[in-house]
Design an enzyme around this catalytic site. Structure first.
Site, short mmCIF file in Angstrom:
data_model
loop_
_atom_site.label_atom_id
_atom_site.label_comp_id
_atom_site.label_asym_id
_atom_site.label_seq_id
_atom_site.Cartn_x
_atom_site.Cartn_y
_atom_site.Cartn_z
N SER A 177 0.92 -1.23 -0.12
CA SER A 177 -0.06 0.06 -0.08
C SER A 177 0.74 1.28 -0.19
O SER A 177 2.01 1.40 0.19
CB SER A 177 -0.94 0.00 1.21
N TYR A 216 -1.79 -1.53 10.26
CA TYR A 216 -1.88 -1.50 8.77
C TYR A 216 -0.37 -1.12 8.25
O TYR A 216 0.11 -1.89 7.40
CB TYR A 216 -2.79 -0.46 8.17
#
Ligand SMILES: NC(=O)c1ccc[n+]([C@@H]2O[C@H](COP(=O)([O-])OP(=O)(O)OC[C@H]3O[C@@H](n4cnc5c(N)ncnc54)[C@H](O)[C@@H]3O)[C@@H](O)[C@H]2O)c1
Length: 291
Positions: free
Chosen positions: A142, A155
């Site tokens: 990401s 995350y």
């Protein structure tokens, strides 16, 4: 891997978003598909779309955090398709919670899927990719694998881990002379269901629905665009694929100003309710960005 015709592609998290769009795009390019998702109904629906595009496809219910299940899945794919050319470790979830508020069960859930799932899928299929003679592995990180963001510690940790794991493996494949390309993908905001599927400190269903609505407005790229960028990255055997102008910005900022980005980001972000309570100052709601 430049021609996908009759090549076997394994894609996790294929019931929605990027995984679904990539499955359909590869179906249109003539690939055979072994697609999976923890939500069996959603991946069956993706399989139907791939069938409509003329592909040979088989859908599997699979929890990528379950290592034994991933190895059993690899054995089933091997038996049914005879080999594997492309693996995309795509399944992922989001969690918005400041460290101080974060629940261990949410942390373990996210790390098990976003990093554990990528490591499981990589190791379970690596021998098959090597044996194929023209294998390619894609791991989805990401932009949050490029920069730390408040409320995204778990995350961030998982996506930085995916990046480190994948960059290390690419070099190992080169050193060992193995015929496997390895690509780490860093999408910016993609219009998918990731926020609707997310967990967050104290987030109610209504708050999550609202966050999903907001995310659809700010996410720049459509899943089909992400699929196209990933396929191009495989064709060109790129080490890193950035998806969207926002991803290029996330890539540039830490290179241009180094760790000073952290102070700037902290100033523009809002505070968590729990942190405010501890410090005795009023606060807004926690940051719930989820990419
Ligand atoms: N959407 C974005 O803006 C964005 C940005 C950067 C990175 N990503 C990453 O892209 C990947 C795909 O996410 P998306 O945006 O398409 O989200 P999505 O929620 O639309 O799709 C993710 C899929 O993963 C599946 N899944 C969840 N847990 C699973 C598990 N334990 N085992 C197997 N499947 C599971 C879900 O059921 C869902 O179908 C994720 O790794 C995500 O972190 C997304």
């Amino acid at each position: 891997l430049k021609d996908f015709t009759n090549k076997v592609a394994v894609i996790t998290g294929a019931g929605s978003g990027i995984g679904r769009a990539l499955s359909v795009a590869l179906a249109k390019r003539g690939a055979h598909l072994a697609i999976s998702d923890i939500d069996a109904d959603s991946v069956d629906a993706t399989a139907q779309l791939c069938l409509d595009a003329g592909a040979r496809v088989r859908s599997f219910g699979l929890d990528v955090a379950d290592r034994d299940a991933v190895y059993a899945h690899a054995a089933s794919v091997r038996e049914e398709f005879g080999g594997v050319n492309l693996v995309v470790n795509n399944a992922g979830v989001a969690l918005g919670a400041p460290v101080i508020d974060m629940q261990w069960q949410d942390f373990d859930w996210l790390m098990g899927i976003n990093f554990g799932g990528v490591a499981n899928g990589t190791k379970a299929f690596l021998d098959d990719l090597i044996a194929s003679g023209d294998g390619h592995l894609v791991n989805i990180s990401s932009v949050f694998g490029l920069m730390g963001i408040p409320s995204q510690s778990a995350y961030n940790a998982a996506k930085f881990a995916v990046r480190g794991f994948t960059e290390s493996l690419r070099q190992e494949m080169v050193i060992g002379g193995f015929p496997v390309g390895v690509t780490c993908v860093h999408p910016g905001g993609i219009k998918t269901n990731i926020v609707a599927h997310s967990r967050g400190a104290g987030a109610t269903d209504a708050e999550r629905a609202e966050a999903h609505k907001q995310f659809q407005k700010i996410a720049i790229t459509r899943p089909e665009g992400a699929a196209k960028a990933i396929i191009r990255g495989v064709e060109e055997n790129r080490p890193r694929v950035l998806i969207g102008p926002d991803a290029r910005l996330f890539d540039a900022i830490p290179r241009l100003i180094g760790p000073r980005y952290e102070d700037i980001m902290a100033r523009v972000s809002k505070r968590s309710p729990r942190a405010a309570e501890l410090s005795g100052t009023p606060s807004d709601t926690s940051v719930r960005s989820c990419t």
